[in-house]
Design a protein around this motif. Sequence first.
Motif, PDB file in Angstrom:
ATOM      1  N   ALA A  32      20.000  25.822 -22.396  1.00 52.00           N
ATOM      2  CA  ALA A  32      20.045  27.205 -22.887  1.00 52.00           C
ATOM      3  C   ALA A  32      21.230  27.934 -22.259  1.00 52.00           C
ATOM      4  O   ALA A  32      21.435  27.866 -21.043  1.00 52.00           O
ATOM      5  CB  ALA A  32      18.745  27.936 -22.562  1.00 52.00           C
ATOM      6  N   ILE A  33      21.995  28.645 -23.102  1.00 56.07           N
ATOM      7  CA  ILE A  33      23.184  29.360 -22.628  1.00 56.07           C
ATOM      8  C   ILE A  33      23.099  30.817 -23.061  1.00 56.07           C
ATOM      9  O   ILE A  33      22.999  31.120 -24.259  1.00 56.07           O
ATOM     10  CB  ILE A  33      24.475  28.747 -23.201  1.00 56.07           C
TER      11      ILE A  33
ATOM     12  N   ILE B 191      13.762  32.436 -23.277  1.00 54.32           N
ATOM     13  CA  ILE B 191      13.965  31.137 -23.927  1.00 54.32           C
ATOM     14  C   ILE B 191      13.275  30.032 -23.130  1.00 54.32           C
ATOM     15  O   ILE B 191      12.615  29.152 -23.690  1.00 54.32           O
ATOM     16  CB  ILE B 191      15.474  30.826 -24.063  1.00 54.32           C
ATOM     17  N   ALA B 192      13.426  30.085 -21.811  1.00 53.83           N
ATOM     18  CA  ALA B 192      12.787  29.078 -20.952  1.00 53.83           C
ATOM     19  C   ALA B 192      11.268  29.112 -21.106  1.00 53.83           C
ATOM     20  O   ALA B 192      10.612  28.062 -21.158  1.00 53.83           O
ATOM     21  CB  ALA B 192      13.183  29.308 -19.496  1.00 53.83           C
ATOM     22  N   ASP B 193      10.690  30.314 -21.188  1.00 51.84           N
ATOM     23  CA  ASP B 193       9.238  30.441 -21.367  1.00 51.84           C
ATOM     24  C   ASP B 193       8.800  29.852 -22.704  1.00 51.84           C
ATOM     25  O   ASP B 193       7.783  29.154 -22.784  1.00 51.84           O
ATOM     26  CB  ASP B 193       8.824  31.917 -21.289  1.00 51.84           C
ATOM     27  N   ASP B 194       9.575  30.123 -23.764  1.00 54.34           N
ATOM     28  CA  ASP B 194       9.238  29.587 -25.080  1.00 54.34           C
ATOM     29  C   ASP B 194       9.341  28.063 -25.096  1.00 54.34           C
ATOM     30  O   ASP B 194       8.492  27.371 -25.673  1.00 54.34           O
ATOM     31  CB  ASP B 194      10.162  30.181 -26.150  1.00 54.34           C
TER      32      ASP B 194
ATOM     33  N   PRO C 180       5.413  21.136 -26.468  1.00 54.52           N
ATOM     34  CA  PRO C 180       5.279  19.838 -25.784  1.00 54.52           C
ATOM     35  C   PRO C 180       6.471  18.902 -25.955  1.00 54.52           C
ATOM     36  O   PRO C 180       6.752  18.104 -25.057  1.00 54.52           O
ATOM     37  CB  PRO C 180       4.019  19.237 -26.423  1.00 54.52           C
ATOM     38  N   PHE C 181       7.170  18.967 -27.096  1.00 52.45           N
ATOM     39  CA  PHE C 181       8.253  18.004 -27.319  1.00 52.45           C
ATOM     40  C   PHE C 181       9.620  18.509 -26.846  1.00 52.45           C
ATOM     41  O   PHE C 181      10.634  17.890 -27.098  1.00 52.45           O
ATOM     42  CB  PHE C 181       8.323  17.573 -28.793  1.00 52.45           C
ATOM     43  N   LEU C 182       9.636  19.647 -26.132  1.00 55.68           N
ATOM     44  CA  LEU C 182      10.887  20.165 -25.571  1.00 55.68           C
ATOM     45  C   LEU C 182      10.888  20.033 -24.055  1.00 55.68           C
ATOM     46  O   LEU C 182       9.870  20.236 -23.404  1.00 55.68           O
ATOM     47  CB  LEU C 182      11.086  21.639 -25.941  1.00 55.68           C
ATOM     48  N   GLU C 183      12.055  19.720 -23.510  1.00 50.45           N
ATOM     49  CA  GLU C 183      12.234  19.655 -22.051  1.00 50.45           C
ATOM     50  C   GLU C 183      13.502  20.416 -21.684  1.00 50.45           C
ATOM     51  O   GLU C 183      14.597  20.071 -22.149  1.00 50.45           O
ATOM     52  CB  GLU C 183      12.343  18.209 -21.581  1.00 50.45           C
TER      53      GLU C 183
ATOM     54  N   ARG D 248       8.631  32.258 -34.931  1.00 53.51           N
ATOM     55  CA  ARG D 248       9.965  31.972 -35.492  1.00 53.51           C
ATOM     56  C   ARG D 248      10.697  30.944 -34.646  1.00 53.51           C
ATOM     57  O   ARG D 248      11.392  30.063 -35.174  1.00 53.51           O
ATOM     58  CB  ARG D 248      10.759  33.279 -35.553  1.00 53.51           C
ATOM     59  N   PHE D 249      10.558  31.047 -33.328  1.00 52.82           N
ATOM     60  CA  PHE D 249      11.130  30.054 -32.413  1.00 52.82           C
ATOM     61  C   PHE D 249      10.564  28.669 -32.707  1.00 52.82           C
ATOM     62  O   PHE D 249      11.303  27.682 -32.803  1.00 52.82           O
ATOM     63  CB  PHE D 249      10.828  30.455 -30.969  1.00 52.82           C
ATOM     64  N   LYS D 250       9.244  28.607 -32.891  1.00 53.04           N
ATOM     65  CA  LYS D 250       8.580  27.321 -33.136  1.00 53.04           C
ATOM     66  C   LYS D 250       9.041  26.701 -34.456  1.00 53.04           C
ATOM     67  O   LYS D 250       9.234  25.480 -34.554  1.00 53.04           O
ATOM     68  CB  LYS D 250       7.063  27.534 -33.158  1.00 53.04           C
ATOM     69  N   LYS D 251       9.233  27.535 -35.452  1.00 55.20           N
ATOM     70  CA  LYS D 251       9.722  27.032 -36.735  1.00 55.20           C
ATOM     71  C   LYS D 251      11.104  26.398 -36.579  1.00 55.20           C
ATOM     72  O   LYS D 251      11.392  25.344 -37.167  1.00 55.20           O
ATOM     73  CB  LYS D 251       9.773  28.176 -37.748  1.00 55.20           C
TER      74      LYS D 251
END
Length: 204
Positions: free
Chosen positions: A93-94, A104-107, A112-115, A192-195
């Motif tokens: 994230a920038i 962004i980090a919290d989202d 589960p599939f993001l690191e 919207r983030f999840k989409k």
Amino acid sequence: SFQNKIGLILTNGILTFKTENSVLKKSEDKSSEDSGIGLANVRKRLALHYPDKNMLKFSEKEGIFKLELELILNWSVMQTANPNKTLKLRCLAIDDEPFALKLIADDISKVPFLELMATCSSPFEAQEHLKTSSIDLLFLDIQMPTMTGLEFLRSLENPPMVILTTAYEKYALEGFDLSVVDYLMKPIPFDRFKKAVDKAHELF
């Protein structure tokens, strides 16, 4: 005489390409040994675009050269084949605003599939991470001092997938011209983030 057979099959998310060629004798082959794409180049491109998701096999017998390539296009198939494999998209994230980076980090932590590999306050800091780490998905702000997010994206030779995050609508067309996955307007609702990340996951 030279013969060539080609087959292409898509089954349960696995794309299989097969080809059989009669091998030319050296006297018949007018091209140099270094011409053409070459298997070494093919392997490099597969490793770049389909890391850990490809299988390339080749053999030569009785004057016939056989090549078989499998590409795993469906993550669920990979999970079944290798349930112990990590399936997370590695994220960077920038943003020059610390609070925006925290959001962004919290989202990211809720999916589960993001690191999240790192957060960066400038494109220059991000460049170092991209040199030393394998990044699959970039969350990129646009309006930043010294270098904008779009300028940074254009500077990347082989950029990862990108989701733009910005408070401005006016860059949307330019962003999609650069083949970004999505364009998120701040403040970003989680649905919207999840989409957007679901779309990236499907493309991965």
